[in-house]
Design a protein around this motif. Structure first.
Motif, mmCIF file in Angstrom:
data_model
loop_
_atom_site.group_PDB
_atom_site.id
_atom_site.type_symbol
_atom_site.label_atom_id
_atom_site.label_comp_id
_atom_site.label_asym_id
_atom_site.label_seq_id
_atom_site.Cartn_x
_atom_site.Cartn_y
_atom_site.Cartn_z
ATOM 1 N N ARG A 144 0.839 -1.198 0.000
ATOM 2 C CA ARG A 144 0.000 0.000 0.000
ATOM 3 C C ARG A 144 0.875 1.249 0.000
ATOM 4 O O ARG A 144 1.703 1.433 0.888
ATOM 5 C CB ARG A 144 -0.920 0.029 1.223
ATOM 6 N N LEU A 147 0.596 5.372 0.028
ATOM 7 C CA LEU A 147 -0.263 6.538 0.209
ATOM 8 C C LEU A 147 0.164 7.649 -0.733
ATOM 9 O O LEU A 147 1.355 7.919 -0.898
ATOM 10 C CB LEU A 147 -0.173 7.042 1.656
ATOM 11 N N CYS A 202 -11.183 8.632 0.104
ATOM 12 C CA CYS A 202 -10.011 8.009 -0.512
ATOM 13 C C CYS A 202 -10.431 7.225 -1.745
ATOM 14 O O CYS A 202 -11.500 6.625 -1.775
ATOM 15 C CB CYS A 202 -9.332 7.084 0.501
ATOM 16 N N VAL A 254 -8.769 4.360 -4.645
ATOM 17 C CA VAL A 254 -7.645 3.431 -4.793
ATOM 18 C C VAL A 254 -7.488 3.001 -6.255
ATOM 19 O O VAL A 254 -8.446 2.571 -6.887
ATOM 20 C CB VAL A 254 -7.831 2.182 -3.913
ATOM 21 N N GLU A 306 -0.918 -0.846 -4.581
ATOM 22 C CA GLU A 306 -2.160 -0.128 -4.315
ATOM 23 C C GLU A 306 -1.828 1.336 -4.052
ATOM 24 O O GLU A 306 -1.092 1.655 -3.119
ATOM 25 C CB GLU A 306 -2.877 -0.710 -3.099
ATOM 26 N N TRP A 353 -3.202 4.645 -2.791
ATOM 27 C CA TRP A 353 -4.300 5.200 -2.009
ATOM 28 C C TRP A 353 -4.281 6.720 -2.104
ATOM 29 O O TRP A 353 -3.483 7.386 -1.440
ATOM 30 C CB TRP A 353 -4.204 4.721 -0.555
ATOM 31 N N PHE A 358 -7.049 5.586 6.789
ATOM 32 C CA PHE A 358 -6.406 5.104 5.561
ATOM 33 C C PHE A 358 -4.903 4.898 5.735
ATOM 34 O O PHE A 358 -4.244 4.397 4.821
ATOM 35 C CB PHE A 358 -6.639 6.091 4.411
#
Length: 226
Positions: A8, A10, A41, A43, A63, A65, A80
């Motif tokens: 993930r 951000l 958010c 994705v 991913e 985000w 998140f």
């Protein structure tokens, strides 16, 4: 078919800096024609080849985000931030304030992630050692709207040293681009290489130890939360 592992990342920055256009460009290799405002958010998912062209090559899901930058959502968007495997800090090259605010975004994320980033409560004093080394969260800084600068300012930004910038403080690479130009991140370009290197660092931190043996921390399953 073997499950594909994921990380993930951000994507954060002030409202209106172009995060949604950037994430779309990264994930789809094409510009977003009609970007909207992100509430909460959004994705996007990108397939990335870790250490492409080497014996260690492997496929991962990245991913992205895209966290809404509205001040009104400041107290709720922390949901998140966990887990955080990598951070892309986004600012508008035509708006210096958006770059200055990246320090606050970084501190907001690290506090939610359980990191002690506030040295003596000072928002503006970032300790580079918090972000350097393989045990720290990888960071990439991206400046958008390069196309909106005149040639003088564009050349000044592209040729400048990053002394005093948040990228220098964090030991991070920095990319300046136009999100509406597909060639901005075309394969083989300097910026594309920087982005790929960043994704490799994110994957390495989560899944690989210093002796390069895999640390399986979970596989991608669309039915499960990140």
């Amino acid at each position: 078919m073997a499950a594909i592992d994921k990380v993930r990342v951000l994507v954060v920055g002030d409202s209106g800096v172009g995060k949604t256009s950037l994430t779309h460009l990264i994930a789809n290799n094409e510009p977003l024609t009609s970007p909207g405002w992100t509430v909460g958010c959004a994705v996007e998912v990108k397939l990335h080849e870790y250490k492409e062209g080497t014996p260690s090559q492997n496929t991962f899901f990245i991913e992205l985000w895209d966290v809404g930058g509205s001040i009104s959502h400041m107290n709720t968007r922390g949901v998140f931030y966990n887990p955080t495997h990598g951070i892309i800090l986004v600012h508008d090259l035509t708006n210096k304030k958006s770059h200055d605010n990246l320090q606050r975004w970084l501190i907001e994320i690290l506090n939610k992630d359980g990191k002690d980033a506030l040295k003596g409560g000072d928002f503006l004093d970032i300790d580079p050692e918090q972000f350097l080394g393989s045990t720290q969260i990888p960071i990439l800084v991206i400046g958008t709207k390069l196309d909106m600068l005149d040639e003088h300012h564009k050349n000044k930004i592209l040729n400048k040293t990053s002394a005093g910038s948040i990228a220098e403080q964090c030991g991070a690479d920095e990319i300046c681009l136009n999100c509406h130009e597909a060639r901005s991140l075309a394969a083989g370009t300097t910026d594309s290489v920087k982005l790929s290197r960043f994704f490799d660092k994110v994957i390495e931190r989560k899944y690989y130890s210093r002796d390069t043996s895999r640390k399986y921390a979970g596989s991608y399953n669309p039915s499960l939360p990140g």
